[in-house]
Design a protein around this motif. Structure first.
Motif, PDB file in Angstrom:
ATOM      1  N   SER A 516      84.569   6.239  72.462  1.00 35.62           N
ATOM      2  CA  SER A 516      84.537   6.391  71.010  1.00 35.62           C
ATOM      3  C   SER A 516      85.915   6.730  70.450  1.00 35.62           C
ATOM      4  O   SER A 516      86.343   6.180  69.438  1.00 35.62           O
ATOM      5  CB  SER A 516      83.523   7.471  70.623  1.00 35.62           C
ATOM      6  N   LEU A 520      88.070   4.494  67.953  1.00 36.87           N
ATOM      7  CA  LEU A 520      88.511   5.064  66.677  1.00 36.87           C
ATOM      8  C   LEU A 520      90.028   4.935  66.524  1.00 36.87           C
ATOM      9  O   LEU A 520      90.531   4.594  65.445  1.00 36.87           O
ATOM     10  CB  LEU A 520      88.088   6.527  66.586  1.00 36.87           C
ATOM     11  N   ILE A 523      90.825   1.322  65.738  1.00 34.01           N
ATOM     12  CA  ILE A 523      90.514   1.012  64.341  1.00 34.01           C
ATOM     13  C   ILE A 523      91.623   1.504  63.420  1.00 34.01           C
ATOM     14  O   ILE A 523      92.079   0.786  62.516  1.00 34.01           O
ATOM     15  CB  ILE A 523      89.152   1.629  63.960  1.00 34.01           C
ATOM     16  N   TYR A 524      92.087   2.724  63.639  1.00 34.04           N
ATOM     17  CA  TYR A 524      93.149   3.271  62.785  1.00 34.04           C
ATOM     18  C   TYR A 524      94.480   2.562  63.024  1.00 34.04           C
ATOM     19  O   TYR A 524      95.286   2.404  62.098  1.00 34.04           O
ATOM     20  CB  TYR A 524      93.294   4.776  63.013  1.00 34.04           C
ATOM     21  N   ILE A 554      84.640  -2.117  64.465  1.00 33.24           N
ATOM     22  CA  ILE A 554      83.719  -1.281  63.685  1.00 33.24           C
ATOM     23  C   ILE A 554      82.287  -1.466  64.182  1.00 33.24           C
ATOM     24  O   ILE A 554      81.543  -0.485  64.405  1.00 33.24           O
ATOM     25  CB  ILE A 554      83.827  -1.635  62.188  1.00 33.24           C
ATOM     26  N   ASN A 557      81.854   0.010  67.699  1.00 34.70           N
ATOM     27  CA  ASN A 557      81.860   1.474  67.667  1.00 34.70           C
ATOM     28  C   ASN A 557      80.529   2.034  67.178  1.00 34.70           C
ATOM     29  O   ASN A 557      79.999   3.008  67.732  1.00 34.70           O
ATOM     30  CB  ASN A 557      83.001   1.967  66.781  1.00 34.70           C
ATOM     31  N   THR A 562      78.742   4.893  69.437  1.00 31.99           N
ATOM     32  CA  THR A 562      78.102   6.001  68.737  1.00 31.99           C
ATOM     33  C   THR A 562      76.700   6.276  69.278  1.00 31.99           C
ATOM     34  O   THR A 562      76.249   7.429  69.315  1.00 31.99           O
ATOM     35  CB  THR A 562      78.041   5.714  67.228  1.00 31.99           C
ATOM     36  N   HIS A 582      83.597  10.925  64.683  1.00 28.08           N
ATOM     37  CA  HIS A 582      83.213   9.520  64.589  1.00 28.08           C
ATOM     38  C   HIS A 582      83.141   9.056  63.133  1.00 28.08           C
ATOM     39  O   HIS A 582      83.464   7.902  62.826  1.00 28.08           O
ATOM     40  CB  HIS A 582      81.865   9.320  65.279  1.00 28.08           C
ATOM     41  N   GLN A 585      85.801   6.884  60.834  1.00 30.51           N
ATOM     42  CA  GLN A 585      86.024   5.445  60.770  1.00 30.51           C
ATOM     43  C   GLN A 585      85.672   4.858  59.398  1.00 30.51           C
ATOM     44  O   GLN A 585      86.119   3.766  59.059  1.00 30.51           O
ATOM     45  CB  GLN A 585      85.198   4.749  61.844  1.00 30.51           C
ATOM     46  N   TRP A 586      84.884   5.598  58.614  1.00 26.13           N
ATOM     47  CA  TRP A 586      84.483   5.063  57.317  1.00 26.13           C
ATOM     48  C   TRP A 586      85.641   5.027  56.320  1.00 26.13           C
ATOM     49  O   TRP A 586      85.628   4.231  55.381  1.00 26.13           O
ATOM     50  CB  TRP A 586      83.323   5.893  56.751  1.00 26.13           C
ATOM     51  N   PHE A 589      87.435   1.742  56.898  1.00 23.36           N
ATOM     52  CA  PHE A 589      86.509   0.640  56.648  1.00 23.36           C
ATOM     53  C   PHE A 589      86.330   0.399  55.152  1.00 23.36           C
ATOM     54  O   PHE A 589      86.395  -0.746  54.676  1.00 23.36           O
ATOM     55  CB  PHE A 589      85.172   0.954  57.321  1.00 23.36           C
ATOM     56  N   SER A 619      76.877  -1.284  60.154  1.00 26.10           N
ATOM     57  CA  SER A 619      77.468   0.047  59.998  1.00 26.10           C
ATOM     58  C   SER A 619      76.531   0.986  59.245  1.00 26.10           C
ATOM     59  O   SER A 619      76.277   2.119  59.680  1.00 26.10           O
ATOM     60  CB  SER A 619      78.811  -0.067  59.274  1.00 26.10           C
TER      61      SER A 619
END
Length: 743
Positions: A516, A520, A523-524, A554, A557, A562, A582, A585-586, A589, A619
């Motif tokens: 995770s 994450l 993603i960033y 996304i 994950n 998750t 976790h 991540q929003w 997104f 999601s």
């Protein structure tokens, strides 16, 4: 029988050569006579039949007026200076080989022929060991004398012939020492030294650069020829130092760059072999002596012509880099401190020339070169002080230095060298990362592995900046495929370096948590690239690819990582607070969906609407599912019951709401794909409801689900009808206004 055939062939070849030589002499005489006749006609032209009057001779011709030439001159004055066409530095080598390849092959073949003849004579016991060596020495001397007599009319040919003779002398001495033991090692060394000295003298006397290269190759390989396997490095490098001093004198007097490069290559090989085989304090002395010699060699034109040509800049970069690698390796092996002393000393030497240029207010190529080398050496010193890995750090900084020098000088050779050394940087960095597997209790950030990665990241950042600016200055503003590959690899190295450091320090957590966190971080990382996409000059196609990858991560994950985190939290392997990490991540997104995607070419294809909708549906559904399970489950014993209850009762309601949102957005923004997605989701929900969910519910849940879904569908339908009427009224009003304006 074979002997007679060989003698006959030699006689036939001699006759043919004599006939060809006679014909060539006749041809040379005819050309000479024809040339003299042409010169006589040019000096004493025949008088013409018509007599030219004195008035016609004296009357000057009117000066012609060239208007187009004026225009051309004016255009040239107003136009910019045409760019300097860079010559290929390998073209002289290819030109030499093209014109002299037969000579080179010929002398090589002759030497082999003599060798086979001597071997044949040995097999037949015609000559003894001493006679064999004497024949070899006499043959080499005869070849050198032949080159001496041919030097005036055939300079290059004579140089190659003489070089072949020198090679025969070297090999004869080697065989006489190693195979026949005619004389001792000291005598063999004296003989090879005399041969080398005589060869260098002949090279200087003949002013032949080709011959001195042969001489240097023989001089540097002579220690190998007479070696007995003993590691007498002091004796060896004393000899090499004297040879390099002779090279430096010849380079200064004759301005031959090739001799310095030949000597540098051989000296570096010997030094590195000594360093790896037997690191000792005495070798530092010879490193410093070699540094002074080759640094002086690189600055001959700087002091003589006030300029730094391309080979000299490359020599400055290499001698600093190779010396730092060797000296620091010795200090590390012998555990001496401080290890940064040599980078700082070399930085001080280059800083002296930097301030010299600064004092002259000369901010051109020389200033940039000395500034780049000085900064690179200081950076290496800082990296080594924090125990960064030597070779990876030096290569990374050296690559950035070469690209910087290319940027300042415009010479493609430095960019070519960067293209060569950059893959080596990645390879060395991969080896450095392998130490994570065996390392124990590394500090966070301040550990040798990550500090080395940090040096590589900084140098790669400089590379990306320089490559970005170079593309902006071209007419097309685009990179080549190789530069795009370097850019992608650079971002990959930065990503991997940080990811491995994070994983190393959280490797005690459960595998779900590690996965995770890695997702994450990924993603960033992609989000940062997309956020700074304009400043980083990321191509539009690459932006689209990054968005697709971002949405894929996304979904993975939410749906995979998750779910495992929720399981570990319920089984008490993780704390409940880990789920908050976790939820981060929003942020990217939502920002990518609302800000970045509308500003890119992501929606050029219709499939993009379906992909982003799928990511949004997964999601939202997955996040609500995980929150519901965590809020209502008391442990793993009721996990599956709660999960099935959510899927049967709440998931159809969530999909219905999302479908309504998609249809609303499709009508509002006139995007047909969102309408299709909304109705498809409703169809999927209805199919799931009537085909599976109804049969799994109890009566109360069934009644509640149908009532809730019915109300939602009716409200959605009513809203769509109102929106449809509003849109229709707006269109009718617009058409009426247009008709009134026309009237």
């Amino acid at each position: 029988m074979n002997e007679y055939i060989a003698v006959i062939l030699i006689i036939v070849i001699a006759i043919i050569f004599n006939n060809l030589n006679t014909k060539i002499r006749k041809l040379e005489k005819e050309v000479s006579d024809l040339s003299s006749k042409i010169n006589k006609k040019t000096l004493h032209p025949e008088p013409t039949q018509e007599v030219i009057s004195t008035e016609e001779i004296i009357t000057p011709l009117p000066t012609p007026i060239y208007e187009p030439q004026r225009e051309t001159t004016a255009l040239n004055e107003n136009s910019e200076t045409p760019p300097i066409i860079q010559k290929d530095w390998l073209s002289p080598v290819f030109e030499f080989l093209k014109q002299n390849i037969l000579t080179v092959i010929g002398i090589f073949t002759l030497v082999l022929g003599i060798g086979y003849f001597v071997k044949y004579a040995i097999d037949k016991n015609w000559i003894g060991e001493t006679a064999r060596a004497g024949i070899g020495l006499c043959t080499g001397t005869a070849i050198i004398l032949t080159g001496h007599f041919l030097r005036k009319n055939y300079k290059t040919f004579a140089s190659i012939i003489t070089g072949g003779g020198i090679a025969v002398l070297y090999f004869t001495t080697t065989i006489a020492f190693r195979e026949y033991h005619i004389f001792s090692q000291n005598t063999a060394f004296v003989i090879t030294s005399i041969i080398t000295t005589a060869a260098i003298f002949l090279s200087y006397y003949y002013r032949s650069e080709v011959l001195i290269i042969f001489s240097l190759i023989g001089g540097f390989t002579a220690p190998l020829m007479i070696s007995t396997g003993e590691n007498n490095y002091v004796f060896l490098f004393t000899y090499l130092t004297l040879l390099n001093i002779g090279m430096l004198a010849v380079a200064f007097l004759q301005h031959w760059k090739s001799v310095g490069w030949t000597a540098y290559i051989f000296t570096s090989i010997y030094l590195f072999y000594w360093t790896v085989d037997l690191p000792e304090l005495l070798s530092i002395t010879f490193y410093l002596i070699s540094y002074i010699i080759f640094y002086t060699f690189a600055l001959i034109d700087y002091f003589r012509k006030k300029e730094l040509p391309v080979p000299d800049i490359l020599m400055l970069s290499l001698i600093n880099g190779s010396s730092i690698i060797g000296l620091t390796y010795i200090f590390n092996e012998l555990q001496y401190e401080p290890v940064i002393i040599f980078p700082l000393i070399f930085a001080l030497v280059n800083a002296i020339f930097l301030f010299r240029e600064y004092g002259k207010r000369n901010f051109r190529i020389s200033f940039s070169v000395f500034a780049g080398i000085t900064v690179s050496l200081i950076t290496i010193a800082v990296a080594l002080q924090f125990k960064a890995h030597l070779i990876t750090s030096v290569w990374a900084i050296e690559a950035a230095l070469l690209l910087f020098i290319w940027k300042k000088t415009g010479h493609k050779i430095f960019k070519t060298c960067f293209h060569i050394i950059f893959p080596l940087v990645i390879f060395a960095q991969l080896i450095t990362w392998c130490e994570y597997f065996n390392a124990v209790n590394l500090n966070i950030i301040f550990n040798p592995v990550f500090l080395t990665s940090l040096v590589t990241i900084v140098s790669i950042g400089i590379n990306l900046y320089l490559l970005k600016n170079s593309s902006e200055e071209t007419e097309t503003g685009t990179h080549t495929f190789f530069e795009d590959l370097i850019t992608a690899a650079s971002y990959g190295v930065i990503y991997t370096a940080i990811l491995l450091e994070i994983i190393y320090h959280i490797n005690s957590l459960p595998w779900a948590a590690i996965t995770s966190v890695a997702l994450l971080y990924s993603i960033y990382y992609i989000f940062i690239l997309l956020f700074f996409r304009k400043k980083l000059s990321i191509a539009k196609d690459l932006q689209t690819g990054l968005i697709y990858l971002f949405l894929f991560l996304i979904v993975i994950n939410i749906s995979v990582a998750t779910s495992s985190i929720v399981t570990d939290i319920l089984s008490k392997q993780l704390q409940n607070s880990f789920y908050i990490l976790h939820l981060l991540q929003w942020i990217p997104f939502i920002y990518v969906s609302l800000k970045i995607i509308p500003d890119t070419d992501f929606h050029q294809s219709k499939i993009s609407y379906w992909i982003i909708s799928l990511a949004f549906i997964v999601s939202v559904s997955g996040e609500l599912h995980h929150l519901y399970v965590l809020a209502t489950s008391h442990g793993m014993e009721d996990f599956y019951a709660v999960k099935n209850h959510f899927n049967i009762l709440y998931l159809p309601i969530i999909w219905t709401i999302l479908a309504s949102i998609f249809i609303y957005i499709g009508l509002r923004k006139n995007i047909q794909e969102y309408n299709k997605i909304g109705f498809s989701l409703i169809g999927l929900m209805v199919l799931k409801l009537y085909a599976y969910d109804v049969w799994q519910m109890d009566n109360i849940s069934r009644i509640s689900a149908f009532i809730a879904l019915g109300i939602i569908l009716l409200l959605s339908s009513f809203t769509f009808q109102r929106l449809k009427n509003i849109i229709k009224n707006m269109v009718d009003t617009k058409e009426k206004n247009e008709e009134n304006q026309e009237v």
